[in-house]
Design an enzyme around this catalytic site. Structure first.
Site, PDB file in Angstrom:
ATOM      1  N   ASP A 240       0.810  -1.269   0.021  1.00  8.17           N
ATOM      2  CA  ASP A 240       0.103   0.100   0.044  1.00  8.17           C
ATOM      3  C   ASP A 240       1.002   1.214  -0.004  1.00  8.17           C
ATOM      4  O   ASP A 240       0.211   2.153  -0.021  1.00  8.17           O
ATOM      5  CB  ASP A 240      -0.876   0.076   1.051  1.00  8.17           C
ATOM      6  CG  ASP A 240      -0.077  -0.162   2.627  1.00  8.17           C
ATOM      7  OD1 ASP A 240       1.128   0.059   2.461  1.00  8.17           O
ATOM      8  OD2 ASP A 240      -1.016  -0.568   3.446  1.00  8.17           O
ATOM      9  N   ASP A 397      20.040  -3.917  -2.567  1.00 12.88           N
ATOM     10  CA  ASP A 397      19.160  -2.626  -2.543  1.00 12.88           C
ATOM     11  C   ASP A 397      19.323  -1.873  -1.209  1.00 12.88           C
ATOM     12  O   ASP A 397      18.560  -0.850  -1.322  1.00 12.88           O
ATOM     13  CB  ASP A 397      17.681  -2.935  -2.976  1.00 12.88           C
ATOM     14  CG  ASP A 397      17.123  -4.062  -1.981  1.00 12.88           C
ATOM     15  OD1 ASP A 397      17.580  -5.267  -1.989  1.00 12.88           O
ATOM     16  OD2 ASP A 397      15.985  -3.435  -1.298  1.00 12.88           O
TER      17      ASP A 397
END
Length: 651
Positions: A240, A397
């Site tokens: 979300d 990352d």
């Protein structure tokens, strides 16, 4: 296991292997064994230093402490290099310079990332693969209702030249929740990929972080502002794009605590609540609950990661050129001392592999850059080991090309000394990212980074291998220096330090408090045996006669070593206290602040921030923040400490 990190450091004369998903485009680097042992000394192969005409330098063979320092010293006359200062979160403002205090509307924005790098032509938020682009333009979209300012950092405001009175503005929380646009901002989400737990994961990207742009301060330093938890982006996948108050508090506090410890890190300007609730399955047990939503404003010289380069190399010929484009960008704005390197200094090194084995860092700026990234990373990891910090998720990352601690998820500082400690419950089966493994994982990640540069034909195999060698040398040099200073020694003593850490692991001694109390030991070989352990009584708890004898034996050796120094006890104590913090951001302290904040009381967050701003000072009246964790902070299933992020608090 403790035996893992006390294994001997070894490496063959062949090069290191960099194993990545894209090695098919370049020759695989030859394999070698390279295991780090933070508790044993490393005898690195010396590099022969050559002058630019190819002849050995007068100094003969030399172990270079930091090649990147030499590169930075080559900056062109008249060119100001603030990137390294900014990277290390230092404010280089001179006393004579009048402090600039700006309103939000007066901040000096720049948008070099958006201006100079290719962007996504689409503007929708549909989760998708974004090709041929370094970013996607996107605006904050988190639902907000009566947002509140939770906490803020005056020192970060000073970096931005922001007047601290701006925190009192009635619309401040609106602007830093994304509900109201900041004048001059040009928001975007970055595209990157990464290896997660050793497996190539493909495109990841900023799934809930939105960069607002770059602020140029009065000292010509460049600072990116980023809202974490501000809503969906094309990289959100099935998430979300939101964040909860719990994780935002942890990131805010640890960012600032790490800075105060002197460790390179991203910073945090402020946290605001959104006034909305976010559903999260905190314990991954199928029982989600609603938690208060929040947004933290992160600040860094750059949020470029190893994965920012990997994603483009992984996509083949169409995108491989973006590796060079992005490397040029990083060097131009954050490593300007690597542009137009001078040939006057001896920055050419033999790898000891034959006549055609010289690596000349002044002839290839990308090789010089790879070495500096490797060294910064090694130095960062050595500092983590020194204070007992475990990152928890060292995926590529989550590795900054500036050598910053970045992406605070399930992190933790050591309480009881346990080399296998991991704060990440997902990592518990294999403990890939446990405290002891961090040096090796740093090297593994550097291997992925240099192989990416190799795939883009920016560096050759010798240069890639040399960067990895420099990681090893720099890590061991820095780690040994840190441990020597922590013990107040004049020189590194492998056996003494190894025995100490073994004893600490056996008795699960509190890492921070032990080293702080160690400075109270007197360098007096005539100290009665029954008095030797008294200064350490508060941390040597519940140990029997056998263990007391082991500690007594170690202390005798330690005191004997101290007695060879001419430094008085008082001065040595001051020197040791300056590198051994009294206060660290223990997980239970975070959790206590979170519990209060979720009830609407933000005072404990602010008190904790103030304490962590001076971790090496005694701070009378604040001693409770240096105490051992209470019983509820232990996780009875595994015996390690609760993370406050993923592990339930037991009461």
């Amino acid at each position: 296991m403790f035996s893992h990190i006390t294994a001997s450091v070894s490496h063959t004369s062949t090069s290191l292997t960099a194993i990545t998903a894209f090695s098919r485009r370049r020759p695989v680097l030859p394999a070698a064994v390279f295991r780090f042992s933070p508790f044993k000394s490393q005898k690195s192969r010396p590099f022969t230093v050559f002058s630019m005409d190819g002849s050995p330098s007068p100094s003969g063979t030399a172990a270079v402490d930091s090649i990147s320092d030499g590169l930075r010293n080559q900056r062109l006359e008249g060119v100001k290099d603030d990137s390294y200062v900014a990277t290390n979160s230092l404010d280089n403002d001179g006393a004579a310079q009048k402090r600039v205090k700006l309103k939000l509307e007066e901040l000096r924005w720049d948008h070099s990332f958006v201006r100079e790098l290719p962007g996504d032509p689409r503007t929708d938020l549909i989760p998708r693969q974004v090709f041929h682009s370094c970013y996607s333009k996107v605006s904050p979209s988190a639902e907000v209702e009566n947002p509140q300012l939770v906490a803020w950092s005056d020192s970060v405001a000073e970096l931005l030249d922001l007047d601290p009175k701006e925190f009192e503005r009635p619309d401040f929380a609106q602007k830093f929740s994304g509900a109201s646009a900041l004048d001059g901002a040009m928001p975007y989400a970055q595209c990157y990929g990464g290896h997660q737990f050793g497996t190539w994961a493909g495109q990841l990207g900023d799934g809930r972080a939105i960069t607002l742009g770059e602020i140029l301060n009065s000292r010509s330093q460049r600072w990116e502002l980023q809202l974490k938890g501000a809503g969906r982006t094309p990289y959100s996948r099935f998430a979300d794009g939101l964040a909860v108050l719990r994780s935002s508090i942890r990131e805010f506090l640890c960012s600032e605590a790490m800075h105060s410890l002197g460790i390179p890190t991203t910073r945090a300007l402020c946290i605001v609540t959104t006034g909305k609730y976010v559903s999260r399955d905190m314990f991954y047990d199928g029982n989600p609950k609603d938690e208060p939503g929040a947004i933290v404003c992160r600040v860094a010289g750059s949020f470029l990661r190893f994965g920012s380069y990997q994603i483009h190399a992984s996509r083949g010929e169409e995108d491989i050129g973006l590796v060079r484009t992005l490397a040029d960008f990083a060097i131009r704005y954050h490593f300007p001392h690597l542009e137009n390197l001078s040939k006057s200094d001896s920055l050419s090194f033999s790898t000891g592999e034959g006549d055609d084995s010289v690596v000349d860092l002044t002839s290839n700026k990308y090789a010089a850059w790879a070495v500096e990234v490797a060294e910064r990373t090694a130095s960062l990891v050595s500092q983590w080991q020194g204070v007992g910090f475990t990152h928890g998720v060292l995926n590529t990352d989550n590795m900054s090309v500036l050598g910053l601690t970045i992406d605070y998820g399930p992190f933790g500082f050591l309480d009881a000394f346990d080399p296998s400690y991991t704060p990440n419950t997902t990592d518990l089966p294999g403990r890939r990212y446990c405290f002891a493994n961090q040096p090796d994982i740093g090297l593994w990640n550097i291997a992925q980074f240099v192989t990416t540069l190799s795939a883009a034909e920016l560096i050759n195999d010798k240069e890639a291998n040399y960067a990895m060698e420099r990681y090893g040398t720099k890590f061991m040099d820095d780690y040994q220096s840190i441990m020597t200073r922590k013990l107040g020694l004049q020189k590194y003593n492998k056996q003494l330090i190894g025995e100490l850490l073994k004893n600490m692991a056996v008795d699960k001694v509190d890492y921070t408090n032990f080293f702080r109390l160690l400075s109270n030991i007197k360098a007096d070989p005539n100290t009665p045996e029954e008095e030797l352990l008294l200064p350490l009584k508060a941390v040597l708890l519940d140990i029997g006669k056998e263990r007391k004898d082991a500690w007594t034996s170690w202390l005798k050796s330690y005191i004997l070593e101290l007695s060879t120094s001419t430094i008085p006890d008082g001065k040595r104590k001051n020197l040791m206290d300056a590198v051994n913090p009294k206060y660290i951001l223990r997980n239970y302290l975070c959790q206590s602040a979170i519990d209060a904040a979720e009830q609407g009381d933000f005072d404990e967050i602010r008190r904790l921030l103030k304490v962590m701003e001076r971790p090496y000072d005694e701070q009378p009246g604040m001693e409770k923040y240096a105490r051992l964790p209470p019983a509820w902070a232990y996780r009875p299933v595994t015996g390690s400490f609760a993370s406050g992020l993923e592990v339930q608090k037991w009461k």
